[in-house]
Scaffold this motif. Structure first.
Motif, short mmCIF file in Angstrom:
data_model
loop_
_atom_site.label_atom_id
_atom_site.label_comp_id
_atom_site.label_asym_id
_atom_site.label_seq_id
_atom_site.Cartn_x
_atom_site.Cartn_y
_atom_site.Cartn_z
N GLY A 84 0.81 -1.21 0.00
CA GLY A 84 0.00 0.00 0.00
C GLY A 84 0.84 1.25 0.00
O GLY A 84 0.52 2.23 -0.68
N GLY A 85 1.95 1.25 0.74
CA GLY A 85 2.86 2.40 0.70
C GLY A 85 3.60 2.51 -0.62
O GLY A 85 3.92 3.62 -1.07
N ALA A 86 3.86 1.36 -1.27
CA ALA A 86 4.58 1.39 -2.55
C ALA A 86 3.73 1.96 -3.67
O ALA A 86 4.29 2.35 -4.72
CB ALA A 86 5.04 -0.02 -2.91
N VAL A 87 2.42 2.04 -3.51
CA VAL A 87 1.56 2.63 -4.54
C VAL A 87 1.96 4.09 -4.79
O VAL A 87 1.88 4.59 -5.91
CB VAL A 87 0.08 2.52 -4.12
N LEU A 88 2.39 4.78 -3.74
CA LEU A 88 2.79 6.18 -3.89
C LEU A 88 4.02 6.35 -4.76
O LEU A 88 4.20 7.39 -5.41
CB LEU A 88 3.05 6.79 -2.51
N ALA A 89 4.89 5.36 -4.77
CA ALA A 89 6.18 5.50 -5.46
C ALA A 89 6.15 4.95 -6.88
O ALA A 89 7.18 4.96 -7.56
CB ALA A 89 7.28 4.79 -4.66
N THR A 90 5.02 4.46 -7.34
CA THR A 90 4.92 3.88 -8.68
C THR A 90 4.01 4.74 -9.55
O THR A 90 3.35 5.66 -9.07
CB THR A 90 4.39 2.45 -8.62
N ARG A 91 3.96 4.41 -10.81
CA ARG A 91 3.09 5.12 -11.74
C ARG A 91 2.79 4.23 -12.94
O ARG A 91 3.47 3.23 -13.17
CB ARG A 91 3.73 6.43 -12.20
N GLY A 92 1.76 4.60 -13.67
CA GLY A 92 1.45 3.95 -14.92
C GLY A 92 1.11 2.48 -14.78
O GLY A 92 0.39 2.04 -13.88
N ARG A 93 1.65 1.69 -15.71
CA ARG A 93 1.34 0.25 -15.76
C ARG A 93 1.86 -0.48 -14.53
O ARG A 93 1.22 -1.41 -14.03
CB ARG A 93 1.95 -0.37 -17.02
N LEU A 94 3.01 -0.07 -14.03
CA LEU A 94 3.56 -0.72 -12.84
C LEU A 94 2.62 -0.55 -11.65
O LEU A 94 2.43 -1.47 -10.86
CB LEU A 94 4.94 -0.15 -12.53
N ARG A 95 2.04 0.65 -11.52
CA ARG A 95 1.10 0.87 -10.42
C ARG A 95 -0.14 0.01 -10.57
O ARG A 95 -0.68 -0.52 -9.58
CB ARG A 95 0.72 2.35 -10.36
N ARG A 96 -0.61 -0.17 -11.79
CA ARG A 96 -1.79 -1.00 -12.00
C ARG A 96 -1.50 -2.47 -11.69
O ARG A 96 -2.34 -3.16 -11.10
CB ARG A 96 -2.27 -0.85 -13.45
N LEU A 97 -0.32 -2.93 -12.06
CA LEU A 97 0.07 -4.30 -11.71
C LEU A 97 0.17 -4.48 -10.19
O LEU A 97 -0.23 -5.51 -9.64
CB LEU A 97 1.40 -4.66 -12.37
N LEU A 98 0.70 -3.45 -9.53
CA LEU A 98 0.76 -3.50 -8.07
C LEU A 98 -0.64 -3.53 -7.47
O LEU A 98 -0.88 -4.20 -6.46
CB LEU A 98 1.54 -2.29 -7.55
N GLY A 99 -1.57 -2.81 -8.08
CA GLY A 99 -2.94 -2.85 -7.61
C GLY A 99 -3.56 -4.24 -7.74
O GLY A 99 -4.29 -4.69 -6.84
N VAL A 100 -3.26 -4.94 -8.84
CA VAL A 100 -3.75 -6.32 -8.98
C VAL A 100 -3.19 -7.21 -7.88
O VAL A 100 -3.90 -8.02 -7.27
CB VAL A 100 -3.37 -6.86 -10.38
N LEU A 101 -1.88 -7.07 -7.62
CA LEU A 101 -1.25 -7.87 -6.56
C LEU A 101 -1.87 -7.57 -5.20
O LEU A 101 -2.15 -8.49 -4.41
CB LEU A 101 0.25 -7.59 -6.54
N LEU A 102 -2.12 -6.30 -4.91
CA LEU A 102 -2.73 -5.93 -3.64
C LEU A 102 -4.15 -6.48 -3.53
O LEU A 102 -4.60 -6.87 -2.45
CB LEU A 102 -2.74 -4.42 -3.47
N GLY A 103 -4.88 -6.49 -4.63
CA GLY A 103 -6.22 -7.06 -4.61
C GLY A 103 -6.20 -8.54 -4.28
O GLY A 103 -7.02 -9.03 -3.49
N VAL A 104 -5.25 -9.27 -4.87
CA VAL A 104 -5.14 -10.71 -4.59
C VAL A 104 -4.73 -10.95 -3.14
O VAL A 104 -5.28 -11.82 -2.46
CB VAL A 104 -4.14 -11.35 -5.57
N LEU A 105 -3.76 -10.18 -2.67
CA LEU A 105 -3.32 -10.34 -1.27
C LEU A 105 -4.44 -10.01 -0.29
O LEU A 105 -4.63 -10.69 0.72
CB LEU A 105 -2.11 -9.43 -1.01
N GLY A 106 -5.21 -8.94 -0.59
CA GLY A 106 -6.32 -8.59 0.28
C GLY A 106 -7.37 -9.67 0.35
O GLY A 106 -7.90 -9.98 1.42
#
Length: 203
Positions: A84-106
């Protein structure tokens, strides 16, 4: 046409940037709050079992937390918290991929909380802690899903403070006036000329 369209485009882009920063803040807060709640609930005692022993020995109290029953649960909650903190440091496609990972972990964390609600545990069972773990996992999954869907257009951290880079010619030579005698010469060459007793500024 261009002079009348530019003032209209600037307020629209500014409004989109403000809306993007607001959505980014909400998504990060959902991930952090949900993961933090799940991590805290996983460390509470989900069940307490008392084993009676012959008198005068006192009964043995066996308390089991969610981390003891599901060792992977606090680890996933901790990874979600960091993501969740790493979302601030990313952008674009990488941020969206991180969002998918966070959704699965949640969702995985929420599954652990759901297991604690329906599992047949021995002793006195406290169902509120698995319930809070379930809620925390769903909150983190909502923040991750929102990031996966909309995060590609959100601004990156510190984007409003970025300054345009200057070209080499702009930084090396003033905009007005002719080039001086030192133009194009390296600093080491100027020091060498001073060592020889020469004026490096002389044409």
């Amino acid at each position: 046409m261009s002079t009348t369209a530019q003032p209209q485009d600037q307020p629209e882009s500014g409004a989109r940037a403000v809306a993007g920063r607001r959505q980014l803040t909400y998504a990060v807060l959902l991930c952090l709050a949900g993961a933090g709640l799940a991590l805290w609930a996983a460390t509470r005692n989900w069940s307490i079992e008392l084993t009676v022993r012959p008198a005068p020995l006192p009964p043995v109290r066996d308390a089991r937390s969610g981390a003891a029953l599901l060792p992977w649960l606090p680890a996933l909650a901790l990874v979600t918290l960091a993501g969740g903190g790493a979302v601030l440091a990313t952008r674009g496609r990488l941020r969206r991929l991180l969002g998918v990972l966070l959704g699965v972990l949640g969702l995985a964390v929420a599954t652990g909380g759901g297991y604690g609600l329906v599992a047949d545990l021995d002793g006195v069972v406290s169902r509120q802690w698995p319930a809070l773990c379930l809620v925390g996992g769903l909150l983190a999954a909502a923040g991750g899903g929102w990031t996966a869907l909309r995060g590609g257009g959100w601004p990156a951290m510190g984007a409003r403070y970025e300054r345009p880079t200057r070209t080499i010619t702009e930084s090396a030579q003033p905009a007005d006036g002719p080039a001086g005698p030192m133009a194009g010469r390296r600093t080491t060459e100027a020091w060498d000329a001073l060592d020889r007793g020469e004026d490096p500024t002389a044409g």
